[in-house]
Motif scaffolding. Structure first.
Motif, PDB file in Angstrom:
ATOM      1  N   GLY A 177       0.788  -1.235   0.000  1.00 42.44           N
ATOM      2  CA  GLY A 177       0.000   0.000   0.000  1.00 42.44           C
ATOM      3  C   GLY A 177       0.814   1.276   0.000  1.00 42.44           C
ATOM      4  O   GLY A 177       0.248   2.374   0.201  1.00 42.44           O
ATOM      5  N   LEU A 178       2.125   1.176  -0.234  1.00 43.62           N
ATOM      6  CA  LEU A 178       2.990   2.352  -0.119  1.00 43.62           C
ATOM      7  C   LEU A 178       2.542   3.499  -1.020  1.00 43.62           C
ATOM      8  O   LEU A 178       2.412   4.644  -0.569  1.00 43.62           O
ATOM      9  N   SER A 179       2.289   3.236  -2.293  1.00 45.74           N
ATOM     10  CA  SER A 179       1.874   4.305  -3.219  1.00 45.74           C
ATOM     11  C   SER A 179       0.588   4.965  -2.754  1.00 45.74           C
ATOM     12  O   SER A 179       0.439   6.197  -2.810  1.00 45.74           O
ATOM     13  N   LEU A 190       1.278   7.243   0.251  1.00 41.61           N
ATOM     14  CA  LEU A 190       1.972   8.466  -0.139  1.00 41.61           C
ATOM     15  C   LEU A 190       1.033   9.466  -0.806  1.00 41.61           C
ATOM     16  O   LEU A 190       1.155  10.684  -0.612  1.00 41.61           O
ATOM     17  N   LYS A 191       0.074   8.959  -1.567  1.00 39.62           N
ATOM     18  CA  LYS A 191      -0.869   9.846  -2.249  1.00 39.62           C
ATOM     19  C   LYS A 191      -1.753  10.632  -1.279  1.00 39.62           C
ATOM     20  O   LYS A 191      -2.268  11.692  -1.638  1.00 39.62           O
ATOM     21  N   ASP A 200       2.569  16.470   1.339  1.00 35.73           N
ATOM     22  CA  ASP A 200       3.863  16.754   0.709  1.00 35.73           C
ATOM     23  C   ASP A 200       4.111  15.879  -0.510  1.00 35.73           C
ATOM     24  O   ASP A 200       4.920  16.213  -1.364  1.00 35.73           O
ATOM     25  N   CYS A 201       3.417  14.725  -0.563  1.00 34.94           N
ATOM     26  CA  CYS A 201       3.663  13.790  -1.666  1.00 34.94           C
ATOM     27  C   CYS A 201       2.594  13.861  -2.742  1.00 34.94           C
ATOM     28  O   CYS A 201       2.824  13.431  -3.871  1.00 34.94           O
ATOM     29  N   SER A 202       1.413  14.362  -2.409  1.00 34.47           N
ATOM     30  CA  SER A 202       0.312  14.361  -3.368  1.00 34.47           C
ATOM     31  C   SER A 202       0.274  15.629  -4.224  1.00 34.47           C
ATOM     32  O   SER A 202      -0.383  15.675  -5.239  1.00 34.47           O
ATOM     33  N   SER A 203       0.994  16.668  -3.785  1.00 35.35           N
ATOM     34  CA  SER A 203       1.008  17.917  -4.556  1.00 35.35           C
ATOM     35  C   SER A 203       1.754  17.737  -5.870  1.00 35.35           C
ATOM     36  O   SER A 203       2.775  17.077  -5.945  1.00 35.35           O
ATOM     37  N   SER A 204       1.261  18.337  -6.902  1.00 38.42           N
ATOM     38  CA  SER A 204       1.925  18.246  -8.202  1.00 38.42           C
ATOM     39  C   SER A 204       3.071  19.243  -8.317  1.00 38.42           C
ATOM     40  O   SER A 204       3.835  19.206  -9.265  1.00 38.42           O
ATOM     41  N   HIS A 205       3.186  20.152  -7.357  1.00 40.72           N
ATOM     42  CA  HIS A 205       4.244  21.160  -7.392  1.00 40.72           C
ATOM     43  C   HIS A 205       5.152  20.987  -6.178  1.00 40.72           C
ATOM     44  O   HIS A 205       4.683  20.808  -5.055  1.00 40.72           O
TER      45      HIS A 205
END
Length: 301
Positions: A85-87, A90-91, A95-100
């Motif tokens: 379930g790592l991905s 993280l989503k 901090d990990c889900s932002s596209s910027h």
């Protein structure tokens, strides 16, 4: 009677168990993941299996309730119900889900014989912007309210680790010790050594990777050890009393498990085979193809 495990349980201040919602014969009621610490950034131990929306919903709910996020993920071992379930996890982290401005996220795992494992990175590619930090025996991970010491405990897998919570005599045992039943293992010799290590830690409580909390862990761990030692004693006694000096695994099974239904003999043979490979490493038996002989008897042939 089996204790029912809730999807979310506050076990004590600084420890929240989030059930992986993936019940099955090997996972019991599901994989236990743990949110550890008391600050606005905490440690998550294990991440459940892939594409489990029930688990992610529970995890997000806990993070919102405690007004916190995750800045460290520790993986007890590489099995898919602990790393899969790592991905998805993280989503759901800001901090990990932002596209910027996405930053590198580091995931911690014990450094065992993992580079040679068939379940290593080639089979389980890491999400983008993610790197592993290898953990050595006795390395420590700190977060507000918790200091976690890593103990490499191979046997269930080569890379398996347990986490000792130094603020209390507690151990997060992964799949080395379960809340119910006994654990499976890849290598019995190293697994027994890992159980002995846990006995020496003398924890007052164990938070397992599957099943309910173990309130009397030393007694349970010693039972695991005694059970395996008793089976080994049976095998050695059988090999010493049988007329043929060389015996196959199934011939041993038919003697040792004579009161067990025959349709279970194949599973029993797998168990005995683990013992035989341990005895081979211990120098107590020798092998000839798929047959086994006591080393002491073989020398007299």
């Amino acid at each position: 009677m089996t204790a029912i495990i809730a999807r979310i349980t506050q076990l004590r201040p600084g420890i929240v168990r989030v059930l992986g919602c993936n019940p099955g014969p090997m996972t019991l009621q599901g994989t236990n993941t743990y949110l550890i610490g008391s600050g606005d950034k905490r440690v998550l131990l294990d991440v459940g299996e892939t594409s489990n929306t029930e688990y992610i919903t529970s995890l997000v709910s806990v993070l919102r309730q405690h007004n916190t996020t995750i800045d460290k993920i520790v993986i007890s071992h590489w099995h898919p119900d602990h790393i899969g379930g790592l991905s998805d996890v993280l989503k759901c982290l800001p901090d990990c889900s932002s596209s910027h401005g996405q930053t590198e996220f580091y995931v911690y795992r014990a450094s065992g014989c993992v580079q040679d494992s068939k379940t290593d990175k080639e089979d389980d590619p890491l999400p983008d912007q993610t790197s592993f930090i290898p953990l050595k025996h006795h390395d420590e991970i700190r977060t507000e309210g918790a200091t976690l010491r890593i103990h490499h405990t191979p046997g269930h897998t080569t890379d398996h680790a347990v986490l000792e919570l130094l603020e209390e005599k507690a151990v997060f045992s992964g799949d080395c010790v379960l809340g119910e039943g006994t654990a499976v293992f890849e290598d019995l010799q190293t697994y027994m050594a890992s159980l002995q290590l846990l006995v020496k830690l003398c924890p007052s409580i164990v938070y397992p990777g599957h099943g309910p909390t173990v309130e009397e862990p030393v007694t349970k761990i010693q039972y695991y050890i005694d059970h395996r030692n008793q089976r080994e004693k049976q095998i050695l006694e059988t090999m010493n009393t049988q007329t043929p000096k060389f015996l196959t695994t199934m011939e041993l099974v038919k003697t040792i498990y004579k009161d067990t239904p025959e349709h279970l003999h194949l599973a029993a043979a797998n168990n005995v085979n683990h013992h035989m490979h341990k005895l081979l490493k211990d120098g107590k038996v020798t092998s000839q193809g798929d047959r086994w002989c006591l080393a002491a008897r073989c020398d007299k042939l």
